[in-house]
Design a protein around this motif. Structure first.
Motif, PDB file in Angstrom:
ATOM      1  N   SER A 113       0.675  -1.239  -0.190  1.00 56.86           N
ATOM      2  CA  SER A 113       0.146   0.052  -0.122  1.00 56.86           C
ATOM      3  C   SER A 113       0.915   1.219   0.017  1.00 56.86           C
ATOM      4  CB  SER A 113      -0.931   0.056   1.222  1.00 56.86           C
ATOM      5  OG  SER A 113      -1.718  -0.983   1.119  1.00 56.86           O
ATOM      6  N   LYS A 126      -4.714  -9.940   2.717  1.00 52.74           N
ATOM      7  CA  LYS A 126      -4.281  -8.684   3.383  1.00 52.74           C
ATOM      8  C   LYS A 126      -4.047  -8.227   4.605  1.00 52.74           C
ATOM      9  CE  LYS A 126      -4.491  -3.834   3.877  1.00 52.74           C
ATOM     10  NZ  LYS A 126      -4.711  -2.913   5.087  1.00 52.74           N
ATOM     11  N   LYS A 144       0.237  -3.292   5.597  1.00 51.29           N
ATOM     12  CA  LYS A 144       0.267  -2.587   4.305  1.00 51.29           C
ATOM     13  C   LYS A 144       0.659  -3.597   3.219  1.00 51.29           C
ATOM     14  CE  LYS A 144       1.812   2.016   6.104  1.00 51.29           C
ATOM     15  NZ  LYS A 144       0.589   2.531   5.627  1.00 51.29           N
ATOM     16  N   TRP A 177      -0.352  -6.703   0.603  1.00 52.17           N
ATOM     17  CA  TRP A 177      -1.217  -7.289   0.187  1.00 52.17           C
ATOM     18  C   TRP A 177      -0.616  -8.575  -0.675  1.00 52.17           C
ATOM     19  CZ3 TRP A 177      -6.474  -5.382  -0.722  1.00 52.17           C
ATOM     20  CH2 TRP A 177      -6.482  -4.032  -0.207  1.00 52.17           C
ATOM     21  N   VAL A 206      -5.624   4.122  -2.263  1.00 56.95           N
ATOM     22  CA  VAL A 206      -5.009   2.755  -2.123  1.00 56.95           C
ATOM     23  C   VAL A 206      -5.556   1.955  -3.427  1.00 56.95           C
ATOM     24  CG1 VAL A 206      -4.948   0.535  -0.994  1.00 56.95           C
ATOM     25  CG2 VAL A 206      -4.870   2.861   0.119  1.00 56.95           C
TER      26      VAL A 206
END
Length: 1087
Positions: free
Chosen positions: A505, A706, A709, A711, A849
């Motif tokens: 992110s 997730k 930050k 993913w 995001v």
């Protein structure tokens, strides 16, 4: 005969980079007086990497200012992130009253880690709260530090050559070391004591090794100028392809001794060694290395099970909505290999890897490509590329293929690799491999080096046209291989949109714009008399727009005051510009008085509540000019205070399912307390999501997880209702009270044209796992139902199988301290944001995001991001309102149960229990000191009793709690409606009337609560004079009775009166309740 030899030429020594840490001690605030005279004479001691530095002493000053820079040398820059910096403040005893005591008084300490340090130029002044050294310490105040590091080039001068003494003199001066002593590396001293065990640290795991069996080149036991470091846990937030895994003692595995696969039609190249000779030399070198450096013995520190495999289960029933445990075959996998596998949460999947590098000396061609074929797979490489200046007969591909490999079916198969020319499909040559001779590679084995193989043809005519060599390597590995993430996979053929990926992110900041004052504005003169102009300031940053309230004038001059904060969200890289518009909204048409354009990158950053200076900004443009107009007349100026807030956590998730609470500024991050490991095994019984043909459906599923930050996205398994991903990922955990989110999506983007068609991926369900519900170092392998709530009702889309482990010490002090710390960073409590304001900022952060991840390759669609972040959790839903109401009822169920139990006691429904309660009541009244301990003992026993009913597995989505099983279809349709509504007016009127009926019930309940409170106030407010006289008279009588009668007798009398037998009780309400219900309230004054 001795021969004279000339001295060797002097060697050129290159400058060496030395990392230095600079700790600037600025000042301290509000220290505790410890000198006996109401003050202190503080000084600071800073320790880092076994180096100590001391500041000067500030005489009798509770708010001292040092402004001294202390420099340290970092002995190991690679491990600097795991070193500790200790800052301690003391009171100098020499300045204390009466000469002080035997030691300096402790004023506080601060412990920081290397991960919080910034490079020079990026550091900032941070004020840290002073902490206690022990529970009984009395500490207050804070200290301001500015910490940075930099690399300095240092030229090393060669040491003078040693003088070689004669043999006799050398023999006289040489003394062997005493027995039992060993030479300390780098110091040249004999150390007699036995070194402590060495802790080999890997990503997310700690292994203990005996001191005598460590390999010297790989693991440095001691550093030159340091004592042995304590065991540490190294935790990195990086994708897990690269791991370091050690072997147990014993002979090397047979795979390590196998050479490159033998080619069926192999021609020996000139100048190259024979493969058998090369293999024999490699085996001899490996054996010699094993004799010199025996492999260390490895013992697992954590007791989690390794290599769990999932048995194939039947298609789940659509009515089962609860998670369940999956049985594993751990013994089978553990018996296959004794290696500590880095992918120990998932089932290893065998792949045949083919790395095609380049070719040379090919026949004349235009655009060569490579075909790879086995008994079950046929793939084709991308077109070749040619380096500038290289001949056209030397193309390059640099491509890796990963083909599914089933060992029982592939033992007798053949791998064919051929080169073709695309325009004419002419054959340029090929090679064949027997798959039974292909070596097996398992990380951390080094990658196999590509080799040159002579291209051959089939018949005599092809042999005359074939020439050249191809460089490639072939091996068998698993999904843990380094080449797997970027390889073309047979179960994910569409590489652009199907490969696995790790995303980060963006770094988000809160931009605070304080609008203070505006002067010399050009206000329209045609306003009506006694009408004040309505001037507002509008701030724009990208798609965000906020506006101040109406400015207030002073003394009828064109000067307006606001003193209002506007907060927006800024995203790195800070490339946007902040636009401030001054508008006159006195008339129907808005008049632009001027604007200001400020680059966000030029705004000052702060990480605490320190004051930021305000500045005057001249207005530009106006009603006649745009933002791009040149310098014009003077239009006034605006007084602003701008700063980027790094002390806040920018929320992009719902607060109750947040996965990270760290502030934006990295200097304020605490060290991680453990790691979270997630093994995404696969899915079962997925429903078809798209039509593949008449009467046939298909699903192309991938999983997204997730946390914080980071993913992760698995590869897409095409056309499968039971996909098996078997991918494992890790995250750093800074706070256990966070939530991991995983969802399954159907891939539509790989079939859509990016230029014309943008089809969103469809969500097939998601689950959340709270990290604090996981036991330390325990593997949870479970199957969770994938549930989706649609307009037609609840639907089960299948099941997802996950393996989760929270690797963390069970009761480490740092882990326990986290539960007593604030949930959000400090700035959220010093300068809190409003609920509505924070919700608006969260929506802006979610959009940023989503836009950031949509620019990745493969892109993560905005619909996926919004689903994972619960972007629509704040919308109105009748179903969620009912669920929250029943949650409140469930919370109050214990109180209702206690009231029912007391009612049963006082009604003597169980005489034995009632008599026991009478006895317990007498004991507590006669010994009131036992009331509080008995209460806590009762709570302790309740906790021990409920330990039997603790949840064995992490809970998934609860359909009963969510009120999703028996929801009304019209309520679901209303929940999925857009804002503004897209439904016909009649339906909207019907829903509005239903909402009014529900609001009327809530209104009645709120009125009843207000009535009871007003009756309590009416007891002494003389609103009813007779009731107040009676009440104060009864209060006087109770006072006289309690003054004369012992309180224990009064308590016994009241308790026995409450517990009296029903035969002595009147069925009508008591007089006290009747008196309270007759008290007046303010409801009769409502209109």
């Amino acid at each position: 005969m001795a021969t004279a030899t000339s001295p060797p030429p002097p060697q050129q020594h290159q400058p060496r980079a030395v990392r230095k840490l600079l700790v600037e001690v600025i000042d301290a605030r509000d220290l505790l007086p410890k000198d006996g005279q109401g003050s202190s004479s503080p000084y600071v001691i800073v320790e880092f990497d076994n180096q100590k530095r001391r500041t000067s002493t500030q005489y009798r000053n509770l708010n001292p200012a040092w402004h001294e820079a202390l420099e340290f040398v970092v002995s190991d820059p690679e491990n600097m992130a795991y070193e500790e910096l200790d800052v301690e403040v003391f009171n100098d005893k020499r300045y204390a009253a009466g000469g002080g005591g035997r030691k300096n008084h402790f004023l506080g300490r601060v412990k920081l880690y290397g991960s919080q340090f910034q490079r020079r130029g990026e550091e900032g002044l941070v004020y840290h709260q002073l902490e206690k050294k022990s529970v009984f310490s009395w500490i207050r105040g804070e200290i301001g530090l500015r910490i940075c590091y930099y690399d300095e080039l240092v030229e090393e001068h060669p040491p003078p050559p040693p003088q070689t003494p004669p043999p006799e003199e050398a023999a006289q001066h040489h003394h062997p070391p005493p027995p039992g002593a060993e030479l300390h590396e780098g110091q040249g001293v004999a150390v007699g004591m036995k070194p402590p065990p060495v802790m080999v640290v890997e990503e997310g795991r700690v292994f203990e090794m005996p001191p005598g069996e460590c390999c010297p080149p790989a693991v440095p036991l001691r550093r030159p100028d340091r004592s042995p470091s304590p065991p540490v846990v190294v935790i990195e937030e990086s994708p897990p392809p690269s791991h370091t895994v050690h072997f147990r003692p014993g002979p090397p595995p047979p795979e390590a001794m196998q050479p490159q696969p033998q080619v069926t039609t192999y021609q020996h190249l000139p100048g190259a060694a024979h493969p058998a000779q090369a293999a024999a030399a490699a085996v001899a070198a490996a054996a010699e290395a094993a004799m010199q450096y025996p492999p260390p013995e490895v013992r697992r520190m954590q007791g989690a099970r390794v290599g769990e495999r999932v048995r194939v289960v039947r298609r789940p029933a659509s009515g089962d909505f609860s998670p369940r445990v999956i049985s594993s075959r751990h013994q089978r996998f553990a018996s296959e290999t004794e290696r500590i596998h880095p992918y120990d949460l998932v089932e290893p999947m065998q792949y045949l890897f083919i790395r095609i590098v380049k070719a040379r000396g090919l026949a004349h061609n235009d655009s060569p490509y490579v075909k790879v074929g086995t008994a079950t797979h046929r793939v084709r490489s991308k077109p070749a590329v040619h380096r500038p200046g290289e001949p056209t007969d030397s193309p390059e591909w640099h491509q890796v293929f990963a083909l599914g490999h089933n060992k029982p079916e592939s033992t007798s198969s053949t791998l064919e690799i051929s080169v073709w020319d695309s325009p004419l499909e002419s054959f340029l040559g090929g090679v064949c491999f027997d798959l039974s001779d292909v070596p097996v590679r398992d990380p951390p084995d080094s990658p196999l080096a590509p080799q040159w193989y002579r291209l051959e043809g089939g018949d005599a005519a092809e042999r005359s046209r074939v020439s050249g060599d191809i460089q490639l390597s072939v091996w068998i590995g698993t999904q843990a291989d380094d080449a797997f993430p970027e390889a073309w996979s047979s179960d994910a053929p569409h590489v652009a949109h199907t490969r696995s990926k790790v995303y980060q992110s963006p770094k988000l900041w809160y931009l605070r714009v304080t609008v203070i004052e505006a002067q010399d504005l050009h206000i329209a003169s045609n306003l009506p008399p006694l009408t004040a102009p309505e001037v507002r300031v509008k701030a724009q940053l990208g798609f965000q727009s906020v506006r101040t309230r109406r400015g207030s004038m002073s003394n009828n001059v064109p000067s307006f005051h606001w003193n209002e904060d506007l907060v927006l969200v800024a995203c790195e890289p800070l490339e946007d510009s902040l636009i401030l518009l001054v508008e006159d909204r006195s008339n129907k048409e808005t008049l632009l008085l001027g604007h200001i354009l400020i680059p966000v990158a030029s705004i000052e950053q702060r990480i605490d509540e320190r004051h930021v200076a305000a500045k005057w900004f001249p207005l530009e443009g106006g009603a006649g000019g745009g933002c791009g107009a040149g310098p014009g007349p003077y239009l006034g100026r605006l007084y602003l205070r701008l700063c980027l807030e790094g002390g806040y956590h920018v929320l992009d998730e719902a607060a109750h399912v947040c996965s990270d609470f760290r502030p934006t500024a990295k200097q304020l991050w605490k060290p991680p307390i453990g790691i979270l490991e997630l093994g995404i095994l696969g899915a079962r019984g997925l429903l078809p999501m798209k039509s593949k043909g008449p009467g046939k459906g298909s699903t192309d599923a991938y999983c997204v997880a997730k946390y914080g930050k980071k993913w992760v996205r698995t590869r897409t398994i095409t056309d499968s209702f039971d996909p098996r991903w078997n991918e494992q990922y890790t995250w750093q955990v800074y706070d256990p009270c966070t939530v991991l989110t995983a969802g399954v999506f159907d891939n539509w983007r790989m079939f859509a044209d990016p230029s014309t068609d943008e089809r969103p991926d469809c969500c097939m369900g998601k689950i959340r796992i709270r990290v604090s519900t996981l036991e330390s170092n325990k593997v949870y392998t479970n199957s969770y139902p994938l549930l989706v709530l649609t307009r037609t009702g609840l639907k089960k889309m299948g099941e997802i199988e996950l393996a989760v482990r929270f690797a963390c010490p069970s009761l480490l002090p740092d882990t326990c301290i986290v539960y007593g710390q604030p949930l959000l960073p400090r700035m959220h409590y010093l300068r809190p944001l409003g609920v509505a304001q924070q919700e608006a900022l969260r929506g802006a952060a979610t959009k940023m995001v989503a836009a950031w991840l949509a620019r990745s390759e493969p892109p993560l669609g905005p619909e996926v991001v919004r689903c994972m972040l619960d972007a629509d959790s704040h919308t109105w839903s009748m179903r969620k309102s009912k669920a929250n109401w029943f949650r409140i009822v469930a919370v109050l169920a214990w109180a209702i149960g206690l009231a029912k139990w007391l009612d049963d006691i006082r009604r003597w429904r169980n005489p034995v229990t009632t008599v026991l309660v009478h006895i317990l009541y007498l004991v507590l009244v006669w010994y009131p000191d036992l009331i509080v301990p008995t209460g806590f003992l009762y709570v302790f026993l309740i906790g021990i009793w409920y330990y039997r009913f603790r949840p064995k597995i992490p809970a998934g989505m609860d359909t009963r709690l969510s009120q999703a099983e028996s929801v009304d279809p019209d309520e679901l349709d209303e929940e999925f409606d857009t804002i503004p509504s897209s439904k016909p007016p009649d339906l909207i009127r019907q829903r509005y009337d239903r909402l009014r009926l529900l609001a009327a019930r809530v209104q009645t309940v709120l009125g009843d609560f207000a009535t009871q409170g007003e009756r309590v106030q009416a007891l002494v407010s003389w609103r009813d004079p007779r009731a107040t006289k009676l009440f104060i008279g009864v209060c006087l009588a109770i006072t006289l009775i309690l003054y004369t009668v012992p309180p224990k007798m009064v308590a016994v009398a009241l308790g026995f009166y409450y517990l009296r037998h029903p035969m002595f009780r009147d069925p009508m309400p008591p007089a006290s309740l009747n008196f309270f219900r007759r008290l007046p309230s303010l409801s009769d004054r409502l209109m």
